[in-house]
Design an enzyme around this catalytic site. Sequence first.
Site, mmCIF file in Angstrom:
data_model
loop_
_atom_site.group_PDB
_atom_site.id
_atom_site.type_symbol
_atom_site.label_atom_id
_atom_site.label_comp_id
_atom_site.label_asym_id
_atom_site.label_seq_id
_atom_site.Cartn_x
_atom_site.Cartn_y
_atom_site.Cartn_z
ATOM 1 N N GLU A 1 -7.798 5.774 5.597
ATOM 2 C CA GLU A 1 -8.825 6.014 4.562
ATOM 3 C C GLU A 1 -10.193 5.565 5.050
ATOM 4 O OE1 GLU A 1 -6.682 4.008 1.463
ATOM 5 O OE2 GLU A 1 -5.210 5.637 1.475
ATOM 6 N N HIS B 1 -7.537 1.610 8.921
ATOM 7 C CA HIS B 1 -6.728 2.385 7.975
ATOM 8 C C HIS B 1 -7.261 3.817 7.924
ATOM 9 C CE1 HIS B 1 -4.924 3.846 4.296
ATOM 10 N NE2 HIS B 1 -4.012 2.909 4.475
ATOM 11 N N ASN C 1 -0.866 -3.475 0.940
ATOM 12 C CA ASN C 1 -2.266 -3.058 0.957
ATOM 13 C C ASN C 1 -2.635 -2.609 -0.456
ATOM 14 O OD1 ASN C 1 -4.746 -1.870 1.381
ATOM 15 N ND2 ASN C 1 -3.968 -0.169 2.628
ATOM 16 N N TRP C 2 -3.340 -3.487 -1.161
ATOM 17 C CA TRP C 2 -3.646 -3.176 -2.563
ATOM 18 C C TRP C 2 -4.745 -2.120 -2.690
ATOM 19 C CZ3 TRP C 2 -3.899 -8.610 -5.446
ATOM 20 C CH2 TRP C 2 -2.664 -9.238 -5.307
ATOM 21 N N LYS C 3 -5.431 -1.818 -1.590
ATOM 22 C CA LYS C 3 -6.545 -0.848 -1.618
ATOM 23 C C LYS C 3 -7.541 -1.251 -2.714
ATOM 24 C CE LYS C 3 -3.526 2.559 0.396
ATOM 25 N NZ LYS C 3 -3.162 3.935 0.597
ATOM 26 N N GLY D 1 0.439 7.871 0.069
ATOM 27 C CA GLY D 1 0.161 8.119 -1.342
ATOM 28 C C GLY D 1 0.620 9.488 -1.823
ATOM 29 N N GLY E 1 1.447 0.552 0.284
ATOM 30 C CA GLY E 1 0.323 0.763 -0.629
ATOM 31 C C GLY E 1 0.795 0.676 -2.071
ATOM 32 N N GLY E 2 0.999 1.836 -2.692
ATOM 33 C CA GLY E 2 1.356 1.913 -4.111
ATOM 34 C C GLY E 2 2.438 0.934 -4.554
ATOM 35 N N GLU F 1 1.029 4.956 10.332
ATOM 36 C CA GLU F 1 0.976 5.561 8.999
ATOM 37 C C GLU F 1 0.586 7.030 9.114
ATOM 38 O OE1 GLU F 1 0.179 2.285 5.844
ATOM 39 O OE2 GLU F 1 -1.733 2.937 6.629
ATOM 40 N N SER G 1 4.178 5.996 1.678
ATOM 41 C CA SER G 1 5.189 6.200 0.631
ATOM 42 C C SER G 1 6.483 5.433 0.889
ATOM 43 C CB SER G 1 5.459 7.694 0.422
ATOM 44 O OG SER G 1 4.263 8.355 0.035
HETATM 45 P P1 PGA Z 1 1.299 4.237 0.216
HETATM 46 O O1 PGA Z 1 0.103 3.704 1.135
HETATM 47 O O2 PGA Z 1 2.430 3.254 0.361
HETATM 48 O O3 PGA Z 1 0.727 4.237 -1.195
HETATM 49 O O4 PGA Z 1 1.651 5.583 0.686
HETATM 50 C C1 PGA Z 1 0.343 3.088 2.379
HETATM 51 C C2 PGA Z 1 -0.975 2.696 3.023
HETATM 52 O O5 PGA Z 1 -1.913 3.483 2.956
HETATM 53 O O6 PGA Z 1 -1.099 1.603 3.617
#
Ligand code: PGA
Length: 251
Positions: free
Chosen positions: A98, A96, A9-11, A174, A235-236, A168, A214
């Site tokens: 967010e 998600h 997930n590149w966000k 993050g 994500g990251g 998640e 994470s």
């Molecule tokens: P993260 O994000 O790996 O940066 O914690 C995961 C996500 O929100 O899908």
Amino acid sequence: MRKYIVAGNWKMNTTVPEGVALAKEVAEKAASLPSNVELIVAPPFTHLSAVGQALKGSKVLLSAQNCADQEKGAYTGEVAAAMLASIPCQYTILGHSERRQYYGETDEKLVVKTRLALDNALKVILCVGENLKEREAGKHFDIVSAQIENVLFHFSAEDLKNIVIAYEPVWAIGTGKTATAAQAEEIHAHIRSVIAGRFGLDVAEDMTILYGGSCKPSNAKELFAEKDIDGGLIGGASLKADDFLAIASSF
Ligand code: PGA
């Protein structure tokens, strides 16, 4: 048969040229992955066509990060499931945390979005998870069951073949704070039992349930070794091809 998936997930990261370069690197390096692992990247809407081109001929699939809750028409700024399917995109992430937190995504909306995605032959990665306050109050099992029931229970066992769950915990996204493998496994097993209660054991056993929050090369092996953790939503660490591929090689 349960599928093993690692999805990036590149966000809201990378410009289009940066995203294309990242996708090309992922596609190239994915060639050596075992065939039982499905690799997916989810760039921003603006990147989908160009990234789709960059992935052509590789085994990496394309996902959006969201889709509209309307079919088409006067909804300025929105992107419809049919548009995503026409790129072509194979998946969309929905729900998600967010989006739930910053953009008012509700379970009711997610039912509509999931229906539109499936009707347009898009597979769905449906995200669920509790926040820190809910975890500290010991409500995490209830929160996650409610999220599953409120959305998934509106669909059929047949529909579930095209839905992947991503657990998640919001406090792990993050933050560098990963859920321990045992903490993740107990929720994954719980999710599977909630699905089994409604759809039967076979459907639940076939369901792919990803962990996100994470997840990185140093902890992926331990997480993926758990029997109910079938991969990750990353994500990251998905913004670096080597890290992303190292995670995908952790099964
Ligand atoms: P993260 O994000 O790996 O940066 O914690 C995961 C996500 O929100 O899908």
